[in-house]
Design a protein around this motif. Sequence first.
Motif, PDB file in Angstrom:
ATOM      1  N   ASP A  77       0.824  -1.205   0.000  1.00  0.00           N
ATOM      2  CA  ASP A  77       0.000   0.000   0.000  1.00  0.00           C
ATOM      3  C   ASP A  77       0.865   1.265   0.000  1.00  0.00           C
ATOM      4  OD1 ASP A  77       0.987   0.177   2.582  1.00  0.00           O
ATOM      5  OD2 ASP A  77      -0.942  -0.133   3.548  1.00  0.00           O
ATOM      6  N   ARG A  78       0.193   2.394  -0.021  1.00  0.00           N
ATOM      7  CA  ARG A  78       0.849   3.699  -0.085  1.00  0.00           C
ATOM      8  C   ARG A  78       1.775   3.932   1.105  1.00  0.00           C
ATOM      9  NH1 ARG A  78      -0.652   9.199   1.459  1.00  0.00           N
ATOM     10  NH2 ARG A  78       0.148  10.639  -0.093  1.00  0.00           N
ATOM     11  N   ASP A  79       1.320   3.557   2.298  1.00  0.00           N
ATOM     12  CA  ASP A  79       2.142   3.769   3.499  1.00  0.00           C
ATOM     13  C   ASP A  79       3.448   2.991   3.426  1.00  0.00           C
ATOM     14  OD1 ASP A  79       0.288   5.528   4.578  1.00  0.00           O
ATOM     15  OD2 ASP A  79      -0.736   3.964   5.730  1.00  0.00           O
ATOM     16  N   ALA A  80       3.388   1.753   2.932  1.00  0.00           N
ATOM     17  CA  ALA A  80       4.603   0.947   2.799  1.00  0.00           C
ATOM     18  C   ALA A  80       5.539   1.559   1.753  1.00  0.00           C
ATOM     19  CB  ALA A  80       4.250  -0.489   2.412  1.00  0.00           C
ATOM     20  N   PHE A  81       4.964   2.074   0.666  1.00  0.00           N
ATOM     21  CA  PHE A  81       5.763   2.726  -0.373  1.00  0.00           C
ATOM     22  C   PHE A  81       6.488   3.933   0.214  1.00  0.00           C
ATOM     23  CE2 PHE A  81       6.407   5.979  -3.557  1.00  0.00           C
ATOM     24  CZ  PHE A  81       7.030   5.284  -4.578  1.00  0.00           C
ATOM     25  N   LEU A  82       5.748   4.783   0.931  1.00  0.00           N
ATOM     26  CA  LEU A  82       6.350   5.993   1.502  1.00  0.00           C
ATOM     27  C   LEU A  82       7.417   5.660   2.545  1.00  0.00           C
ATOM     28  CD1 LEU A  82       3.166   8.227   1.798  1.00  0.00           C
ATOM     29  CD2 LEU A  82       5.014   8.397   0.113  1.00  0.00           C
ATOM     30  N   ALA A  83       7.170   4.645   3.357  1.00  0.00           N
ATOM     31  CA  ALA A  83       8.168   4.235   4.357  1.00  0.00           C
ATOM     32  C   ALA A  83       9.440   3.751   3.670  1.00  0.00           C
ATOM     33  CB  ALA A  83       7.595   3.144   5.257  1.00  0.00           C
ATOM     34  N   ALA A  84       9.289   2.957   2.611  1.00  0.00           N
ATOM     35  CA  ALA A  84      10.458   2.467   1.868  1.00  0.00           C
ATOM     36  C   ALA A  84      11.189   3.616   1.201  1.00  0.00           C
ATOM     37  CB  ALA A  84      10.027   1.427   0.838  1.00  0.00           C
ATOM     38  N   TYR A  85      10.430   4.579   0.659  1.00  0.00           N
ATOM     39  CA  TYR A  85      11.047   5.746   0.027  1.00  0.00           C
ATOM     40  C   TYR A  85      11.902   6.518   1.042  1.00  0.00           C
ATOM     41  CZ  TYR A  85      11.749  10.334  -1.952  1.00  0.00           C
ATOM     42  OH  TYR A  85      12.331  11.495  -2.365  1.00  0.00           O
ATOM     43  N   LEU A  86      11.323   6.795   2.203  1.00  0.00           N
ATOM     44  CA  LEU A  86      12.063   7.545   3.227  1.00  0.00           C
ATOM     45  C   LEU A  86      13.320   6.800   3.661  1.00  0.00           C
ATOM     46  CD1 LEU A  86       9.163   8.956   5.419  1.00  0.00           C
ATOM     47  CD2 LEU A  86      10.700  10.229   3.907  1.00  0.00           C
ATOM     48  N   GLU A  87      13.191   5.504   3.859  1.00  0.00           N
ATOM     49  CA  GLU A  87      14.347   4.711   4.286  1.00  0.00           C
ATOM     50  C   GLU A  87      15.467   4.749   3.239  1.00  0.00           C
ATOM     51  OE1 GLU A  87      15.354   0.056   5.161  1.00  0.00           O
ATOM     52  OE2 GLU A  87      13.386   0.794   5.753  1.00  0.00           O
ATOM     53  N   LEU A  88      15.115   4.520   1.980  1.00  0.00           N
ATOM     54  CA  LEU A  88      16.135   4.545   0.922  1.00  0.00           C
ATOM     55  C   LEU A  88      16.702   5.943   0.713  1.00  0.00           C
ATOM     56  CD1 LEU A  88      14.682   2.128  -1.786  1.00  0.00           C
ATOM     57  CD2 LEU A  88      16.771   1.828  -0.462  1.00  0.00           C
ATOM     58  N   ALA A  89      15.848   6.957   0.741  1.00  0.00           N
ATOM     59  CA  ALA A  89      16.307   8.330   0.521  1.00  0.00           C
ATOM     60  C   ALA A  89      17.257   8.772   1.638  1.00  0.00           C
ATOM     61  CB  ALA A  89      15.124   9.279   0.431  1.00  0.00           C
ATOM     62  N   GLU A  90      16.894   8.472   2.878  1.00  0.00           N
ATOM     63  CA  GLU A  90      17.762   8.841   4.000  1.00  0.00           C
ATOM     64  C   GLU A  90      19.074   8.086   3.941  1.00  0.00           C
ATOM     65  OE1 GLU A  90      15.214   8.152   7.342  1.00  0.00           O
ATOM     66  OE2 GLU A  90      14.211  10.088   7.106  1.00  0.00           O
ATOM     67  N   GLY A  91      19.029   6.822   3.532  1.00  0.00           N
ATOM     68  CA  GLY A  91      20.256   6.036   3.396  1.00  0.00           C
ATOM     69  C   GLY A  91      21.176   6.605   2.335  1.00  0.00           C
ATOM     70  N   ARG A  92      20.624   7.045   1.226  1.00  0.00           N
ATOM     71  CA  ARG A  92      21.441   7.635   0.159  1.00  0.00           C
ATOM     72  C   ARG A  92      21.981   8.991   0.575  1.00  0.00           C
ATOM     73  NH1 ARG A  92      18.690   5.772  -5.572  1.00  0.00           N
ATOM     74  NH2 ARG A  92      18.534   3.594  -4.969  1.00  0.00           N
ATOM     75  N   ASP A  93      21.179   9.762   1.327  1.00  0.00           N
ATOM     76  CA  ASP A  93      21.645  11.066   1.797  1.00  0.00           C
ATOM     77  C   ASP A  93      22.824  10.904   2.755  1.00  0.00           C
ATOM     78  OD1 ASP A  93      19.877  12.514   0.305  1.00  0.00           O
ATOM     79  OD2 ASP A  93      18.486  12.904   1.955  1.00  0.00           O
ATOM     80  N   SER A  94      22.754   9.937   3.653  1.00  0.00           N
ATOM     81  CA  SER A  94      23.832   9.766   4.630  1.00  0.00           C
ATOM     82  C   SER A  94      25.113   9.284   3.947  1.00  0.00           C
ATOM     83  CB  SER A  94      23.419   8.815   5.738  1.00  0.00           C
ATOM     84  OG  SER A  94      23.214   7.498   5.235  1.00  0.00           O
ATOM     85  N   VAL A  95      24.991   8.512   2.876  1.00  0.00           N
ATOM     86  CA  VAL A  95      26.180   8.085   2.122  1.00  0.00           C
ATOM     87  C   VAL A  95      26.778   9.277   1.419  1.00  0.00           C
ATOM     88  CG1 VAL A  95      26.956   6.718   0.150  1.00  0.00           C
ATOM     89  CG2 VAL A  95      25.401   5.706   1.824  1.00  0.00           C
ATOM     90  N   GLY A  96      25.938  10.172   0.892  1.00  0.00           N
ATOM     91  CA  GLY A  96      26.417  11.351   0.187  1.00  0.00           C
ATOM     92  C   GLY A  96      27.037  12.405   1.104  1.00  0.00           C
ATOM     93  N   ASP A  97      26.713  12.353   2.393  1.00  0.00           N
ATOM     94  CA  ASP A  97      27.226  13.344   3.352  1.00  0.00           C
ATOM     95  C   ASP A  97      28.646  13.033   3.817  1.00  0.00           C
ATOM     96  OD1 ASP A  97      24.873  14.716   3.195  1.00  0.00           O
ATOM     97  OD2 ASP A  97      24.004  13.818   5.010  1.00  0.00           O
ATOM     98  N   ARG A  98      29.138  11.859   3.518  1.00  0.00           N
ATOM     99  CA  ARG A  98      30.461  11.466   4.037  1.00  0.00           C
ATOM    100  C   ARG A  98      31.572  12.159   3.320  1.00  0.00           C
ATOM    101  NH1 ARG A  98      29.343   5.041   4.663  1.00  0.00           N
ATOM    102  NH2 ARG A  98      27.688   5.306   6.140  1.00  0.00           N
TER     103      ARG A  98
END
Length: 98
Positions: A77-98
């Motif tokens: 559902d939409r909630d699972a999609f948004l949760a996965a999006y946030l998790e992946l986006a935050e993970g990519r942001d933290s890799v880019g901040d190094r």
Amino acid sequence: MWRSSKRGQSRVTCIACGDDVPRSDAREYDKFGDRWDRKGKEFEYLCKPCDRERCHQPRGDLEALLEDVESSTVGTDRDAFLAAYLELAEGRDSVGDR
């Protein structure tokens, strides 16, 4: 000026609102952000009001991120999609901040 690959096409469907509009009242949308490289591409279209509403800033790897989220959340559902999006986006942001 380049000619459209859909020569003679008089109406297109806006991918944002679904309205059927004259091609002359639409803007080409290239989800990869490179509308100048036209070889082998089929463009999608936005009506002028929807085009004005969207952010015209560079999208970085947004399309790749969305494809990753979609493939990992098929059938959810939409909630699972948004949760996965946030998790992946935050993970990519933290890799880019190094």
